[in-house]
Scaffold this active site. Structure first.
Site, short mmCIF file in Angstrom:
data_model
loop_
_atom_site.label_atom_id
_atom_site.label_comp_id
_atom_site.label_asym_id
_atom_site.label_seq_id
_atom_site.Cartn_x
_atom_site.Cartn_y
_atom_site.Cartn_z
CG ASP A 103 39.69 6.47 17.42
OD1 ASP A 103 39.81 6.75 18.61
OD2 ASP A 103 38.95 5.55 17.01
CD GLU A 169 35.58 4.45 21.88
OE1 GLU A 169 34.67 3.88 22.49
OE2 GLU A 169 35.38 5.19 20.88
#
Length: 464
Positions: A103, A169
């Site tokens: 991500d 994250e």
């Protein structure tokens, strides 16, 4: 049987030959806008996970490869998709867990980008794009190193390998601890490599041995029941903007250092680092002075800092002659190694309550905590990693601290007690992670990939 030197040379050659393919695959990943923040379409994050899963499956090295998620405790929701893969060790060899995340941060103001954020663009020896450095390059360093190991040694090497490529994250890793618990058997390892940090510079590799923690929250300041005319009541009624500005100003002293009683700092030497280097790497103009006291790196690595990262207030275009009834800000504090994040937050909250001007009402919400981390550098994995970095870069690595935070490392330590944790990365100081024009230095990526391949070869030759 080939000698260890021949094995290492074969792995190095395979890693170097595989860099172009790794960069091409990285470019494809960068094209996927996998922002996991609330309010963004989650479909690209799923598409990113599927693309990463396909890359892992194509190595042919793993018994299991899956996309998985986990519950977010106390919310009823579920986290974003992660890629999980497992290959058991044989003949007494260790198992290594390779971590990175697929991500990315939102792009922010797209007009500040010199090329489209999700179109990988090479210029000046760098690959530009959101996620090009943080942290899709970390994924491709892992995948490229595994490809090299297979190319040089075949697919029947004895090293155990687990992969955990997270999908949230940047959004706080809200399901991380639960994910570890759910998949503890598949992820358990002797060595963990977290490829989400940086290097000393574009030529000098580093192991990250200390990280600050973080305490983040939203603060709402309220002084009025409703908005009022600034001409009719200004000068007698405290508006929320005035109160917020006065309150926030108490968080720092005249040097710009955090001025909150109860925040601690770590007393340890730091390497030489000049103000000129700071200006170059941080983009600090010549007329603006650095803040804080002590050596520059002690301010970044070993002392607390407080930053206001967001504010909800009337915009300039919507400004009117009005007293604002309430203002909300986001406060992000970095916590020095040695202090618990919740302890630091409690000190900041107590400070703000004690300094609230004009009886302003304060509300604290949206808490996020991550504890600092200090690496145990005495283990054999650190020795092997330093040797691999030195061989790949041709420069001895340095041990460095990082002012940023990787909160989930505390979860790794708790879940896998006894595992040796190595915090590495593909970034250099000009990567501009989280900022417009994020980029990856291509030579640094090449060396990082080779270094990890050499580390895998060393571990495959090690019997526990």
């Amino acid at each position: 049987m080939t000698s260890d030197l021949t094995r290492a040379e074969a792995v190095r050659d395979a890693a170097l030959a595989g860099v172009p393919a790794a960069l091409a695959d990285l470019g494809n990943l960068v094209r996927i806008p996998s922002v996991a923040f609330p309010g963004f379409d989650p479909a690209p994050v799923r598409r990113s996970a599927e693309a990463v899963k396909a890359l892992v499956e194509a190595t042919g090295l793993f018994e299991t490869v899956a996309i998985a998620d986990a519950a977010i405790p106390e919310t009823g929701g579920r986290g974003m998709p992660a890629v999980l893969a497992s290959r058991p060790a044989r003949n007494g060899r260790p198992t290594i867990l390779l971590y990175a995340h697929h991500d990315v941060q939102p792009v922010g103001d797209e007009s500040l980008w010199e090329s489209p954020p999700f179109e990988p663009t090479v210029r000046g020896g760098r690959l530009y794009g959101r996620g090009a450095a943080d942290d899709k390059a970390g994924i491709m360093a892992h995948v490229g190193a595994l490809r090299a190991l297979k190319e040089a040694l075949g697919d029947d090497f004895d090293l155990g390998v687990a992969l955990f490529f997270e999908g949230e994250e940047e959004a706080g890793s809200l399901s991380f601890a639960q994910f570890l618990s759910d998949h503890a058997d598949a992820l358990r390892a002797d060595v963990i490599v977290v490829a989400d940090s940086g290097n000393w510079d574009s030529r000098t590799p580093a192991l990250t041995v200390s990280l600050r923690g973080n305490a983040k929250f939203r603060l709402r300041v309220r002084t009025l029941e409703h908005a009022s005319h600034s001409g009719m009541f200004g000068g007698a009624v405290p508006d929320a903007m005035m109160a917020t500005v006065q309150l926030l100003a108490t968080l720092w002293d005249d040097d710009g250092a955090a001025a909150v009683e109860g925040l601690t700092e770590r007393d340890t030497p730091t390497p030489d680092y000049t103000e000129e280097t700071l200006r170059d790497e941080a983009g600090l103009p010549s007329g603006v002075s650095p803040i804080g006291r002590g050596t520059i790196l002690s301010r970044i690595w070993n002392k607390p800092s407080i930053t206001v990262t967001g504010i909800d207030a009337p915009s300039v275009v919507n400004a009117s002659n009005t007293l604002s009834p309430e203002i909300t800000v986001v406060i992000s504090a970095r916590v020095a190694p040695g202090q618990e994040a919740k302890s630091a937050y409690q000190a900041i909250e107590a400070h703000l309550r004690a300094h609230a001007p004009f009886g302003a009402e304060l509300e604290f919400t949206g808490h996020e905590f991550g504890n600092p981390f200090l690496v145990d550098t005495s283990g054999w994995a650190v020795t092997d990693a330093r040797a691999a970095l030195g061989d790949a870069y041709g420069v001895d690595p340095v041990d460095m601290g990082v002012g940023g935070s990787i909160p989930f490392i505390a979860d790794l330590v708790r879940e896998f007690e006894g595992a040796q944790i190595l915090v590495t990365g593909v970034e250099d100081p000009h990567a501009r992670a989280h900022s417009p024009n994020e980029s990856l230095h291509l030579d640094t990526f090449r060396n990082a990939l080779v270094a990890e391949a050499l580390l895998l070869e060393k571990l495959d030759a090690r019997t526990l």
